[in-house]
Design a protein around this motif. Structure first.
Motif: not given
Length: 279
Positions: A227-245
């Motif tokens: 689902t889109i909620t899981v997909a958004i949650n998976s955008l987090r990186g292991l070492h760095m997270t791009e908050y814009g996307p």
């Protein structure tokens, strides 16, 4: 004259309060939209609240091209749409059966369905996982559609039972005299009369299924079915997270909810008024 001045001042204060309240409620959405066009430096730096210095449309391009968020968006629409239709229809049928028909176990059945309101959703996670695993339904659309539908039925029945109970029985008697069978009475006579309740139930079910994360992240591991909620949650990186996307994905996920409110808010207000009158 004095009363008129007092009323005008009170009205002005009330209007100012409502304007301030509206701004407070609207600003988080505005902040989210602005954040979706910023870089990490701006989001985590000094320009947290202001306009983007450089509008990064690449965030949305990455969401649609670099990830599978578009497919996940369609998945959420599919799961949620099936859940809304199935739970609304099933809840309406059961509510009609326990309120308008006379049979021995109607009260017991109503209590059993209403007991679902007292069971925490988190308590059903492990039993549902084991059942879905044994029936080989994990990583299939049914792994979400079935739990979402079952969880929505008690709340839907809680609303519909009150509406069905307030309808006069003369409607059914007149329909039967005119030659209608039980299915025609339900679908042609009774169901249109509880339209406000159906709209309210559909909105509540839509919001619950659309924003659900726990079941979706546990029962589905296939990225093509997420689902889109899981997909958004998976955008987090292991070492760095791009908050814009991530913010861009959240904006996209918010659009159906906003559209739903815009087109159905009037029906919700009618259902609230109707429920108050019946109460």
């Amino acid at each position: 004259m004095i009363l008129t001045r007092k009323w005008n001042s009170t009205h002005l204060v009330l209007q100012l309060f409502l304007v301030v309240f509206a701004i407070i409620q609207f600003y988080p959405l505005l902040w989210l939209v602005l954040t979706s066009f910023k870089s990490n430096i701006e989001i985590t730096g000094s320009n947290v609240m202001g306009l983007p210095s450089t509008w990064k449309f690449e965030n949305y391009r990455y969401v649609f091209v670099g990830s599978k968020l578009g497919r996940n968006f369609v998945n959420s629409l599919f799961y949620t749409g099936i859940t809304v239709i199935a739970s609304g229809l099933l809840a309406a049928m059961v509510s009609y059966a326990v309120t308008r028909m006379r049979w021995k176990l109607s009260k017991i059945v109503l209590v059993l369905f209403m007991s679902g309101l007292m069971i925490p959703v988190h308590a059903t996670l492990l039993p549902l996982f084991l059942i879905l695993k044994q029936t080989h339904l994990l990583n299939t659309p049914w792994a979400l559609i079935i739990p979402y539908t079952v969880n929505a039925i008690p709340t839907s029945m809680f609303i519909m039972v009150g509406f069905f109970s307030g309808l006069p029985r003369e409607l059914e008697e007149a329909s039967v005299v005119d030659g209608c069978n039980i299915y025609q009475v339900f679908f042609r006579i009774m169901l249109p009369l509880i339209k406000p309740a159906l709209v309210s139930v559909s909105i509540f079910t839509f919001l619950a299924a659309w924003n659900e994360l726990m079941f979706a992240s546990t029962f589905i591991n296939n990225t093509n079915l997420m689902t889109i909620t899981v997909a958004i949650n998976s955008l987090r990186g292991l070492h760095m997270t791009e908050y814009g996307p991530i913010a861009a994905g959240m904006v996209i996920a918010t659009i159906p909810t906003i559209l739903l409110y815009i087109f159905l808010s009037e029906q919700v207000q009618k259902s609230i008024v109707a429920g108050a009158i019946k109460g």
